[in-house]
Scaffold this motif. Structure first.
Motif, short mmCIF file in Angstrom:
data_model
loop_
_atom_site.label_atom_id
_atom_site.label_comp_id
_atom_site.label_asym_id
_atom_site.label_seq_id
_atom_site.Cartn_x
_atom_site.Cartn_y
_atom_site.Cartn_z
N LEU A 4 11.32 -37.49 -4.81
CA LEU A 4 12.01 -38.20 -6.11
C LEU A 4 11.66 -39.74 -6.03
N ILE A 5 11.00 -40.45 -7.09
CA ILE A 5 10.90 -41.65 -7.36
C ILE A 5 11.37 -42.19 -8.30
N LEU A 6 12.42 -43.37 -8.27
CA LEU A 6 12.90 -44.00 -9.32
C LEU A 6 11.97 -45.05 -9.57
N SER A 33 8.42 -42.88 -21.47
CA SER A 33 7.36 -42.83 -20.53
C SER A 33 7.39 -41.33 -19.76
N ALA A 34 8.39 -40.65 -19.72
CA ALA A 34 8.43 -39.52 -19.21
C ALA A 34 7.80 -38.29 -20.01
N ALA A 35 7.73 -38.48 -21.42
CA ALA A 35 6.92 -37.74 -22.37
C ALA A 35 5.26 -37.82 -21.93
N ALA A 68 7.81 -35.94 -14.59
CA ALA A 68 8.54 -37.17 -14.86
C ALA A 68 9.85 -36.69 -15.44
N VAL A 69 10.88 -37.17 -15.51
CA VAL A 69 12.10 -36.58 -15.91
C VAL A 69 13.02 -38.05 -16.23
N THR A 70 13.96 -37.88 -17.11
CA THR A 70 14.90 -39.10 -17.16
C THR A 70 16.07 -39.09 -16.18
N LEU A 99 23.04 -41.41 -11.58
CA LEU A 99 22.16 -40.92 -10.87
C LEU A 99 22.24 -41.54 -9.46
N MET A 100 22.32 -42.61 -9.43
CA MET A 100 22.72 -43.25 -7.94
C MET A 100 24.18 -42.65 -7.02
#
Length: 363
Positions: A4-6, A33-35, A68-70, A99-100
């Motif tokens: 997983l890359i933030l 950007s994910a879309a 890609a996801v939010t 998320l963190m």
């Protein structure tokens, strides 16, 4: 492995290398950007050795799978490793902050490729375990729940940028050097790192080696070699009246640059680094001669950013914690402070500088 890359900008470079090696990657980014990435994938342009033009590497043509996801939709517990590839102030945004917290609770190993070292990583260094460094971060509480041994740092030496006239899923690599990572505390996590290192190194295209490798080092101080580069080049791009290219910042006064570079190297050695952990100035200066754009920090300030990664301030505070000081660094920090103040208050920069001067006269 599943990684997983933030951050889908600089993070897409690491993701491309992982995908080429057959690993699966999920990028965390904004919904737009994910879309775009889920619809068309990513495109990273890298120049191979002895070739005149960049090769185009599209995620959909590679061995691994990409999505890609939010931040809200990410499930960190589903991954083997997590990489942090965003600008440090972005971690304070509410959705990312949430998320963190979930990443910290998952107890997954985290490999940062940020210029700004995560605070938990710095706590692994004996001399900095209790150093007052919170002020250097946009919001230091973001890092409070992370276990230091689960955080490692990778020196983000490769230089890349998004072409402004193209989509946010495209990245152009200008300087294809290596990611140099320090080890984790757990041998099992280091075995994963070394597997990734080996898998990436084994990839060839048309029988040719592909630049931008992942290199693993036992020393915690290897990523600190980037500090000398940042303070000599990237932050020197920020001028009181504008910005300049990294090449000009380094080569405009090569003697002053060499002095700044050597001082930061000395600071790292005072913390425990070995000379073997560091990059010679001549090698850096040669690489900087091809960096014809201002640094991302300088471009952000010139574009009106109110917050940026403050490695300049961090190095100043780290030095102060062990009784070291440098006049050029102090001036650099002052310039960056004033430029950011001008952006925050939305007034011409010279007015901020003048008002500070008046205040000093009154005091």
């Amino acid at each position: 492995m599943k990684i997983l890359i933030l951050g889908a900008s600089y993070g897409s470079l690491l993701s491309t290398k992982l995908l080429m090696a057959g690993h699966d990657v999920t990028l965390i980014c904004r919904s737009k950007s994910a879309a775009l990435i889920n619809d068309g994938g990513t495109e990273v342009r890298i120049k191979l050795r002895d070739e005149d033009s960049h090769r185009v590497f599209r995620s959909r043509d590679l061995a691994g799978t990409l999505d890609a996801v939010t931040p809200t939709d990410a499930r960190p517990e589903d991954y083997d490793m997590i990489s942090l590839a965003m600008q440090e102030p972005q971690y304070s945004e509410p959705q990312v902050r949430d998320l963190m917290q979930r990443i910290a609770a998952s107890r997954k190993p985290c490999l940062s490729i940020m210029n700004m070292p995560p605070l938990p990583f710095l706590r692994r260094i004996d001399a900095l375990a209790e150093a007052p460094l919170d002020m250097c971060y946009d919001d230091a509480s973001v890092w409070a729940d992370f276990e230091p041994g689960l955080m490692s740092l990778c020196s983000p030496d490769p230089q890349a940028f998004r072409p402004p006239e193209e989509g946010t899923n495209i990245l152009h690599v200008g300087l294809p050097t290596n990611f140099k990572a320090a080890v984790f505390a757990d041998p099992a996590h280091n075995a994963m790192l070394r597997q990734l290192e080996s898998d990436i190194a084994a990839v060839t295209v048309d029988g040719k080696d592909v630049p931008v490798k992942l290199r693993i080092y036992d020393s915690l101080f290897v990523p600190m070699a980037k500090w000398s580069m940042l303070l000599t080049g990237n932050y020197q791009c920020v001028q009181r009246d504008g910005v300049r290219a990294i090449r000009d910042a380094v080569h405009g006064d090569l003697a002053a640059s060499a002095e700044m570079y050597a001082w930061v190297d000395t600071l790292a050695r005072a913390l425990g680094a070995d000379a073997a952990d560091q990059v010679p100035f001549d090698k850096y200066a040669n690489a900087a001669s091809s960096l014809l754009k201002p640094s991302s920090a300088a471009r952000a300030i010139d574009g009106g950013a109110k917050t940026i990664e403050r490695v300049d301030l961090l190095v100043q505070r780290v030095a102060a914690s062990i009784g070291m000081q440098n006049d050029l660094l102090d001036e650099t920090v002052a310039i960056v402070n004033d430029r950011l103040d001008a952006n925050r208050f939305e007034v011409p920069f010279f007015n901020v500088a003048q008002s500070r001067s008046k205040a000093l006269e009154v005091a």
